[in-house]
Scaffold this motif. Structure first.
Motif, mmCIF file in Angstrom:
data_model
loop_
_atom_site.group_PDB
_atom_site.id
_atom_site.type_symbol
_atom_site.label_atom_id
_atom_site.label_comp_id
_atom_site.label_asym_id
_atom_site.label_seq_id
_atom_site.Cartn_x
_atom_site.Cartn_y
_atom_site.Cartn_z
ATOM 1 N N ALA A 172 -61.337 27.783 125.325
ATOM 2 C CA ALA A 172 -62.724 28.255 125.428
ATOM 3 C C ALA A 172 -62.779 29.771 125.299
ATOM 4 O O ALA A 172 -63.527 30.317 124.477
ATOM 5 N N VAL A 173 -61.941 30.459 126.088
ATOM 6 C CA VAL A 173 -61.998 31.927 126.115
ATOM 7 C C VAL A 173 -61.710 32.507 124.744
ATOM 8 O O VAL A 173 -62.444 33.359 124.232
ATOM 9 N N PHE A 174 -60.631 32.012 124.106
ATOM 10 C CA PHE A 174 -60.265 32.582 122.816
ATOM 11 C C PHE A 174 -61.278 32.226 121.725
ATOM 12 O O PHE A 174 -61.549 33.031 120.846
ATOM 13 N N SER A 175 -61.866 31.005 121.787
ATOM 14 C CA SER A 175 -62.868 30.655 120.773
ATOM 15 C C SER A 175 -64.082 31.555 120.889
ATOM 16 O O SER A 175 -64.606 32.046 119.890
ATOM 17 N N VAL A 176 -64.545 31.762 122.121
ATOM 18 C CA VAL A 176 -65.716 32.621 122.306
ATOM 19 C C VAL A 176 -65.430 34.011 121.764
ATOM 20 O O VAL A 176 -66.228 34.597 121.026
ATOM 21 N N ALA A 177 -64.243 34.540 122.086
ATOM 22 C CA ALA A 177 -63.891 35.882 121.618
ATOM 23 C C ALA A 177 -63.865 35.927 120.093
ATOM 24 O O ALA A 177 -64.392 36.857 119.476
ATOM 25 N N ALA A 178 -63.245 34.923 119.481
ATOM 26 C CA ALA A 178 -63.143 34.902 118.022
ATOM 27 C C ALA A 178 -64.521 34.809 117.379
ATOM 28 O O ALA A 178 -64.817 35.509 116.408
ATOM 29 N N MET A 179 -65.388 33.950 117.970
ATOM 30 C CA MET A 179 -66.740 33.815 117.408
ATOM 31 C C MET A 179 -67.510 35.127 117.524
ATOM 32 O O MET A 179 -68.220 35.530 116.609
ATOM 33 N N TYR A 180 -67.339 35.770 118.657
ATOM 34 C CA TYR A 180 -68.025 37.037 118.881
ATOM 35 C C TYR A 180 -67.575 38.083 117.862
ATOM 36 O O TYR A 180 -68.404 38.778 117.256
ATOM 37 N N LEU A 181 -66.255 38.159 117.643
ATOM 38 C CA LEU A 181 -65.725 39.119 116.676
ATOM 39 C C LEU A 181 -66.252 38.823 115.276
ATOM 40 O O LEU A 181 -66.623 39.722 114.528
ATOM 41 N N ARG A 182 -66.311 37.529 114.947
ATOM 42 C CA ARG A 182 -66.806 37.120 113.637
ATOM 43 C C ARG A 182 -68.256 37.577 113.457
ATOM 44 O O ARG A 182 -68.654 38.055 112.393
ATOM 45 N N MET A 183 -69.025 37.441 114.535
ATOM 46 C CA MET A 183 -70.435 37.859 114.494
ATOM 47 C C MET A 183 -70.542 39.363 114.226
ATOM 48 O O MET A 183 -71.310 39.816 113.375
ATOM 49 N N ILE A 184 -69.726 40.141 114.953
ATOM 50 C CA ILE A 184 -69.750 41.595 114.747
ATOM 51 C C ILE A 184 -69.329 41.930 113.323
ATOM 52 O O ILE A 184 -69.925 42.780 112.658
#
Lengths: 161, 357
Positions: free
Chosen positions: B336-348
């Motif tokens: 969960a933690v790493f997916s959220v981080a990856a999605m957030y980075l992708r958004m940026i």
């Protein structure tokens, strides 16, 4: 300006380097020889890579004495064969004739530096069995160098090709 | 399709319709991108495109790969020469007298420095030669230490190294030279601290201080780097990797101090380090998210934060865990933690791409 700094730095570096060489060569030539008996660090792995870990008998002798707080050196003297022996922990007092100061590191047992001896790859076999003494040279001011290792007859071990 | 969108979206591209809101043709700066999109729209022939690009770039396009190869060879050559010297010494160690060994290194050092002088410090060969000379200073001291067996205080080597090349570093205007200096300083601090601890009596209480020292040193480095690039427009420092390198060292330091805070018995300094570490993560994140958008430092700091979150969970649930089900929970949390981080980075990233275009 940049060029000036470039060469001033070079001069400083070269002077520092060559003064260091001169100083150490002086100790190596003129310094008084003192033999430090080696204590095996771990008989099974005396040789690690291309250097030899050294521990000295004076450090083991020190275990029988109590260390005063704040002491950072030990006092040693030499017997007739120039072999060093532990006398006492140094606690600021003046030294008697023939006594020398030796800084130590760590505690219980103390560590005398250098605690390793470096040599060329493949030369381990010469040192492994024969080395019984570390050969130190002290100059008049008490600075010292480890200049080599010696066998049981206190002959410097030389590597001949 | 993409190019077409660009053409219609960006006001910088010449458009057929001459509405007054669009810039006049003379005001549009010529860039490779403009030429490419004109060509894509069939406004330019292939020969025209190539000849314009030739005029635009200082080096003709056909020779660009030659330039690249020569740079590659320059780096390879320097690496090979340096490793050749190293192996030469390693193999002939016992058959050279100490003076000869040390003289050869000094000759190498002086040669590099004069090379740097003749090439001038303003271009790459000169700067690389200065870097080589700086490395020779360290090589000299290592060999010196081996010959005279002065292994007593190994921090002294790095301290002297840093001090002796400080002057060259200050005048170098070369980011690799500064990186070398920063790394040497970090190593010096760690070794010196280690030595210092050995000699003092309250070893355990003082151990954590190293993170404070490292934090201070690298924070200063990062602040200077950002100040000179953002405020002073310092061109030679602009390469991204200089920022990434310092951020990486900083984040690793702070990660360690937070970990120690989580796991070890707390003393004031450990608490202070941990708090500074968390604060530092926050500041780096905010700065590179809102002030200077940069995806690399963000990735580094987010990765470290994710790990820290996991470690906190680990410490709460797993340390005294009785059942193996906890591992499953931890794995889910990690996912969960790493997916959220990856999605957030992708958004940026997406935001960044849009604003870049």
């Amino acid at each position: 300006m940049r060029i000036k700094i470039l060469f001033i730095c070079l001069a400083v570096i070269l002077i520092a380097f060559n003064y260091g060489i001169y100083q150490n060569e002086q100790i190596k030539k003129e310094g008084e020889i003192v033999f430090f008996q080696l204590a095996p660090v771990d008989p099974r792995s005396l040789i690690q890579g291309d250097y030899m870990r050294l521990a000295y008998a004076v450090a083991e002798e020190s275990l029988e004495h109590e260390r005063p707080k704040g002491s950072q050196s030990i006092v040693i003297n030499t017997d007739k064969g120039s072999v060093a022996h532990f006398v006492r922990y140094h606690d600021g007092e003046a030294l008697l004739a023939g006594e020398r100061l030796l800084p130590f590191y760590g505690r219980s047992p103390i560590v005398i530096r250098p605690d390793s001896f470096l040599f060329q790859e493949g030369h381990a076999k010469h040192y492994e069995l024969e080395a019984k003494y570390g050969v130190f040279r002290f100059d008049a001011s008490g600075k010292y160098l480890l200049t080599g290792l010696a066998d049981e007859n206190r002959e410097l071990i030389r590597i001949s090709k | 399709m993409e190019i077409e969108q660009n053409i219609s979206n960006t006001p910088n591209t010449p458009n057929v319709s001459n509405t007054s809101s669009l810039p006049r043709l003379e005001d549009i700066p010529v860039s490779r991108k403009v030429i490419e999109s004109l060509y894509a729209h069939g406004k330019l022939s292939l020969e025209d495109k190539n000849s314009i690009l030739n005029i635009l770039s200082t080096e003709p396009i056909e020779r660009a790969w030659g330039l690249w190869v020569s740079w590659l060879l320059l780096f390879l050559g320097i690496t090979l020469i340096l490793s050749g010297i190293t192996f030469f010494f390693a193999y002939n160690w016992a058959s050279m007298s100490p003076i000869i060994k040390l003289s050869i290194i000094q000759v190498g050092l002086v040669t590099c420095l004069f090379g740097a002088f003749f090439y001038s410090l303003d271009n790459l060969p000169g700067q690389l030669l200065l870097l080589c000379a700086s490395i020779f200073v360290g090589v000299f001291m290592a060999v010196f230490g081996q010959i005279y067996q002065t292994g007593a205080d190994s921090y002294q080597l790095f301290m002297m190294w840093a001090v002796l090349i400080l002057g060259w570093t200050l005048i170098s205007k070369f980011s690799s030279q500064w990186a070398l200096f920063l790394i040497i300083s970090n190593v010096f601090l760690m070794l010196w601290h280690d030595q210092d601890i050995q000699r003092s009596n309250e070893a355990l209480n003082l151990q954590a201080f190293i993170y404070t020292y490292l934090l201070i040193l690298n924070t200063i480095a990062l602040l200077l780097r950002e100040f000179f690039v953002i405020k002073k427009n310092c061109l030679w420092l602009q390469a991204r990797w200089t920022r990434n390198l310092i951020v990486l060292i900083l984040v690793v330091t702070m990660f360690n101090s937070v970990c120690i805070w989580i796991f070890e018995e707390t003393s004031l300094i450990i608490f202070l380090n941990g708090a500074l570490g968390i604060l530092g993560h926050g500041i780096i994140f905010l700065f590179y998210r809102y002030k200077q958008v940069d995806i690399w430092p963000l990735t580094i700091v987010l990765f470290s934060s994710c790990l820290l979150v996991l470690i906190v969970f680990f410490n709460i649930f797993l340390v005294d865990a009785k059942s193996s089900g906890v591992f499953f929970v931890l794995a889910c949390i990690a996912l969960a933690v790493f997916s959220v981080a990856a999605m957030y980075l992708r958004m940026i990233m997406k935001e960044f791409e849009v604003s870049y275009d």
